[in-house]
Design a protein around this motif. Structure first.
Motif, PDB file in Angstrom:
ATOM      1  N   THR A 163       0.830  -1.204   0.000  1.00 34.68           N
ATOM      2  CA  THR A 163       0.000   0.000   0.000  1.00 34.68           C
ATOM      3  C   THR A 163       0.865   1.255   0.000  1.00 34.68           C
ATOM      4  N   ILE A 164       0.533   2.196  -0.895  1.00 33.77           N
ATOM      5  CA  ILE A 164       1.136   3.529  -0.848  1.00 33.77           C
ATOM      6  C   ILE A 164       0.198   4.404  -0.028  1.00 33.77           C
ATOM      7  N   GLU A 165       0.575   4.649   1.197  1.00 32.39           N
ATOM      8  CA  GLU A 165      -0.224   5.493   2.092  1.00 32.39           C
ATOM      9  C   GLU A 165       0.267   6.928   1.960  1.00 32.39           C
ATOM     10  N   ILE A 166      -0.632   7.846   1.586  1.00 35.51           N
ATOM     11  CA  ILE A 166      -0.258   9.253   1.491  1.00 35.51           C
ATOM     12  C   ILE A 166      -0.189   9.824   2.901  1.00 35.51           C
ATOM     13  N   ASP A 167       1.008  10.233   3.304  1.00 32.33           N
ATOM     14  CA  ASP A 167       1.230  10.714   4.664  1.00 32.33           C
ATOM     15  C   ASP A 167       1.026  12.218   4.797  1.00 32.33           C
ATOM     16  N   GLU A 168       1.435  12.983   3.770  1.00 31.82           N
ATOM     17  CA  GLU A 168       1.339  14.434   3.869  1.00 31.82           C
ATOM     18  C   GLU A 168       1.371  15.056   2.482  1.00 31.82           C
TER      19      GLU A 168
ATOM     20  N   SER B   9       8.210  23.163  -4.397  1.00 33.05           N
ATOM     21  CA  SER B   9       9.460  23.872  -4.157  1.00 33.05           C
ATOM     22  C   SER B   9      10.155  23.424  -2.881  1.00 33.05           C
ATOM     23  N   ASP B  10       9.443  22.708  -2.015  1.00 34.73           N
ATOM     24  CA  ASP B  10      10.041  22.232  -0.763  1.00 34.73           C
ATOM     25  C   ASP B  10      10.981  21.049  -0.981  1.00 34.73           C
TER      26      ASP B  10
ATOM     27  N   VAL C 116     -10.509  10.904  -7.625  1.00 35.92           N
ATOM     28  CA  VAL C 116     -10.681  11.786  -6.469  1.00 35.92           C
ATOM     29  C   VAL C 116      -9.321  12.181  -5.903  1.00 35.92           C
ATOM     30  N   ILE C 117      -8.434  11.197  -5.732  1.00 35.64           N
ATOM     31  CA  ILE C 117      -7.096  11.471  -5.185  1.00 35.64           C
ATOM     32  C   ILE C 117      -6.308  12.355  -6.144  1.00 35.64           C
ATOM     33  N   ARG C 118      -6.344  12.022  -7.437  1.00 35.29           N
ATOM     34  CA  ARG C 118      -5.585  12.783  -8.443  1.00 35.29           C
ATOM     35  C   ARG C 118      -6.042  14.236  -8.503  1.00 35.29           C
ATOM     36  N   GLU C 119      -7.368  14.457  -8.589  1.00 39.75           N
ATOM     37  CA  GLU C 119      -7.870  15.821  -8.746  1.00 39.75           C
ATOM     38  C   GLU C 119      -7.724  16.633  -7.463  1.00 39.75           C
ATOM     39  N   THR C 120      -7.759  15.976  -6.308  1.00 35.23           N
ATOM     40  CA  THR C 120      -7.527  16.690  -5.053  1.00 35.23           C
ATOM     41  C   THR C 120      -6.102  17.234  -5.016  1.00 35.23           C
ATOM     42  N   ILE C 121      -5.125  16.395  -5.424  1.00 36.27           N
ATOM     43  CA  ILE C 121      -3.733  16.836  -5.469  1.00 36.27           C
ATOM     44  C   ILE C 121      -3.578  17.968  -6.486  1.00 36.27           C
ATOM     45  N   ARG C 122      -4.247  17.832  -7.633  1.00 34.75           N
ATOM     46  CA  ARG C 122      -4.128  18.849  -8.686  1.00 34.75           C
ATOM     47  C   ARG C 122      -4.694  20.195  -8.227  1.00 34.75           C
ATOM     48  N   GLU C 123      -5.907  20.169  -7.648  1.00 35.18           N
ATOM     49  CA  GLU C 123      -6.554  21.416  -7.276  1.00 35.18           C
ATOM     50  C   GLU C 123      -5.875  22.090  -6.087  1.00 35.18           C
ATOM     51  N   MET C 124      -5.285  21.305  -5.213  1.00 37.42           N
ATOM     52  CA  MET C 124      -4.569  21.881  -4.079  1.00 37.42           C
ATOM     53  C   MET C 124      -3.180  22.351  -4.480  1.00 37.42           C
ATOM     54  N   ASP C 125      -2.736  21.971  -5.715  1.00 34.34           N
ATOM     55  CA  ASP C 125      -1.410  22.329  -6.226  1.00 34.34           C
ATOM     56  C   ASP C 125      -0.319  21.912  -5.249  1.00 34.34           C
ATOM     57  N   LYS C 126      -0.417  20.660  -4.811  1.00 30.82           N
ATOM     58  CA  LYS C 126       0.528  20.109  -3.854  1.00 30.82           C
ATOM     59  C   LYS C 126       1.163  18.842  -4.411  1.00 30.82           C
ATOM     60  N   VAL C 127       2.157  18.347  -3.699  1.00 30.49           N
ATOM     61  CA  VAL C 127       2.770  17.057  -3.997  1.00 30.49           C
ATOM     62  C   VAL C 127       2.453  16.127  -2.834  1.00 30.49           C
TER      63      VAL C 127
ATOM     64  N   ILE D 224       8.025   8.303  -1.829  1.00 36.96           N
ATOM     65  CA  ILE D 224       7.571   8.578  -3.195  1.00 36.96           C
ATOM     66  C   ILE D 224       6.727   9.846  -3.194  1.00 36.96           C
ATOM     67  N   ALA D 225       7.028  10.729  -4.155  1.00 34.88           N
ATOM     68  CA  ALA D 225       6.298  11.990  -4.308  1.00 34.88           C
ATOM     69  C   ALA D 225       5.361  11.859  -5.498  1.00 34.88           C
ATOM     70  N   LEU D 226       4.068  12.074  -5.286  1.00 40.56           N
ATOM     71  CA  LEU D 226       3.053  11.871  -6.313  1.00 40.56           C
ATOM     72  C   LEU D 226       2.504  13.206  -6.809  1.00 40.56           C
ATOM     73  N   GLU D 227       2.451  13.355  -8.146  1.00 48.39           N
ATOM     74  CA  GLU D 227       1.903  14.557  -8.769  1.00 48.39           C
ATOM     75  C   GLU D 227       1.008  14.155  -9.937  1.00 48.39           C
ATOM     76  N   PRO D 228      -0.047  14.917 -10.208  1.00 53.10           N
ATOM     77  CA  PRO D 228      -0.916  14.620 -11.352  1.00 53.10           C
ATOM     78  C   PRO D 228      -0.176  14.810 -12.674  1.00 53.10           C
ATOM     79  N   LEU D 229      -0.422  13.930 -13.613  1.00 49.30           N
ATOM     80  CA  LEU D 229       0.116  14.056 -14.968  1.00 49.30           C
ATOM     81  C   LEU D 229      -0.927  13.518 -15.925  1.00 49.30           C
ATOM     82  N   ASP D 230      -1.579  14.418 -16.673  1.00 45.48           N
ATOM     83  CA  ASP D 230      -2.647  14.025 -17.580  1.00 45.48           C
ATOM     84  C   ASP D 230      -3.724  13.269 -16.787  1.00 45.48           C
ATOM     85  N   LYS D 231      -4.056  12.029 -17.207  1.00 42.23           N
ATOM     86  CA  LYS D 231      -5.103  11.271 -16.519  1.00 42.23           C
ATOM     87  C   LYS D 231      -4.555  10.400 -15.387  1.00 42.23           C
TER      88      LYS D 231
END
Length: 308
Positions: A92-97, A102-103, A128-139, A153-160
């Motif tokens: 499981t990839i658990e998103i911690d924060e 830039s950080d 839901v997870i992808r668009e939440t990250i995209r709209e918050m402009d976070k990693v 692991i750092a996750l960012e939206p890319l296309d779909k």
């Protein structure tokens, strides 16, 4: 054919979970590779796993991992014992924060992967997870186990989908102080900085990977094709290099002469598709040209030396 997934498991944000698969985002299979040969016979070199004391070859099933305690003492660790190191991040990839892009210090970046839903279920949770990250402009920062090691692991939206970049741990990053402490503190004049800024402005542009060509790879292909066709190999003259005697003079010349006049900007070369172009260059060696192209131009094959 799409590459096989390096990892399959679940992506989880609090109570939202979906099955996902992780794929390598980069490949070096297109690069020229060499085999080691016996110069006398032309035969390939084969490496054997042998016992350091007896010199006898050891079959793979009899090879286990060992942690070195001292010169002659090892702690043996079996594959089963490693698999029993139960970490939640194994499956499981658990998103911690969530952090700002830039950080993340570039020194911590290792390699990118593509993350997508695995199978036909879970696409809504993934979105839901992808668009939440995209709209918050976070990693999104999580953990994943690859090759028996846990990675950040750092996750960012890319296309779909999502692109996940493995990150190093702090103990893996060397301090810059031991390398930079001997650099001298120098005082630069405003004129020097102004000239240097002028050079930067002349060369300003956007990062477009398609413009770049692997010149060394191209030179390797040319070398191999020349050797295959029996052409003589002549070493190319290396560009002359010299020490900078007068920094201010060097800066002036860089911007177009001692008078400081701006040199006319050379027209930009037509952008070439680096990825596709590089593949096309490799095809003549690998003999992968399509049938129509093969009829028009005889493909060159990878050089092979006959065994003696």
């Amino acid at each position: 054919m799409a590459p096989r997934a390096n990892w399959k498991g679940f992506l989880r944000l609090s109570l939202v979970t979906c099955p996902v698969a992780l794929y390598p985002a980069t490949s070096e299979s297109e690069k020229i590779s060499f085999n080691q040969l016996n110069r006398a016979t032309g035969h390939r070199i084969k490496y054997l796993k042998v016992d350091a004391d007896t010199g006898e070859e050891v079959p793979n099933e009899d090879i286990v991992k060992g942690y070195k305690v001292d010169t002659d003492t090892f702690i043996e660790v079996t594959k089963e014992e490693l698999e029993n190191v139960a970490l939640e991040s194994t499956r499981t990839i658990e998103i911690d924060e969530f952090v700002d892009r830039s950080d993340i210090d570039p020194r911590y970046l290792i390699r990118p992967y593509y993350l997508r839903p695995d199978g036909k279920v879970g696409h809504d949770a993934f979105a839901v997870i992808r668009e939440t990250i995209r709209e918050m402009d976070k990693v999104a920062i999580g953990r994943v186990v690859l090759t028996n090691r846990e990675h950040i692991i750092a996750l960012e939206p890319l296309d779909k989908g999502l692109v996940g970049t493995l990150l190093r741990y702090p103990y893996e990053v060397r301090s810059e102080q031991e390398y930079f402490e001997d650099i001298q503190q120098v005082k630069l004049t405003k004129d020097m900085l102004d000239l240097a800024k002028h050079i930067v402005n002349q060369k300003a542009g956007r990062f477009e990977p398609e413009k770049f060509e692997d010149h060394y790879e191209t030179a390797l292909i040319e070398l191999i094709n020349q050797k295959r066709s029996g052409k003589p190999i002549t070493p190319k003259e290396r560009p002359a290099t010299g020490n900078v005697v007068d920094l201010m003079e060097a800066l002036r010349r860089s911007v177009g002469g001692a008078s400081g006049e701006t040199a006319p900007k050379k027209p930009a070369k037509k952008a070439r598709k680096a990825a596709a172009g590089q593949k096309e260059m490799l095809m003549p060696i690998a003999g992968k040209k399509p049938a129509k192209e093969t009829a028009a131009k005889k493909p060159t094959a990878r050089p092979q030396r006959k065994s003696a």
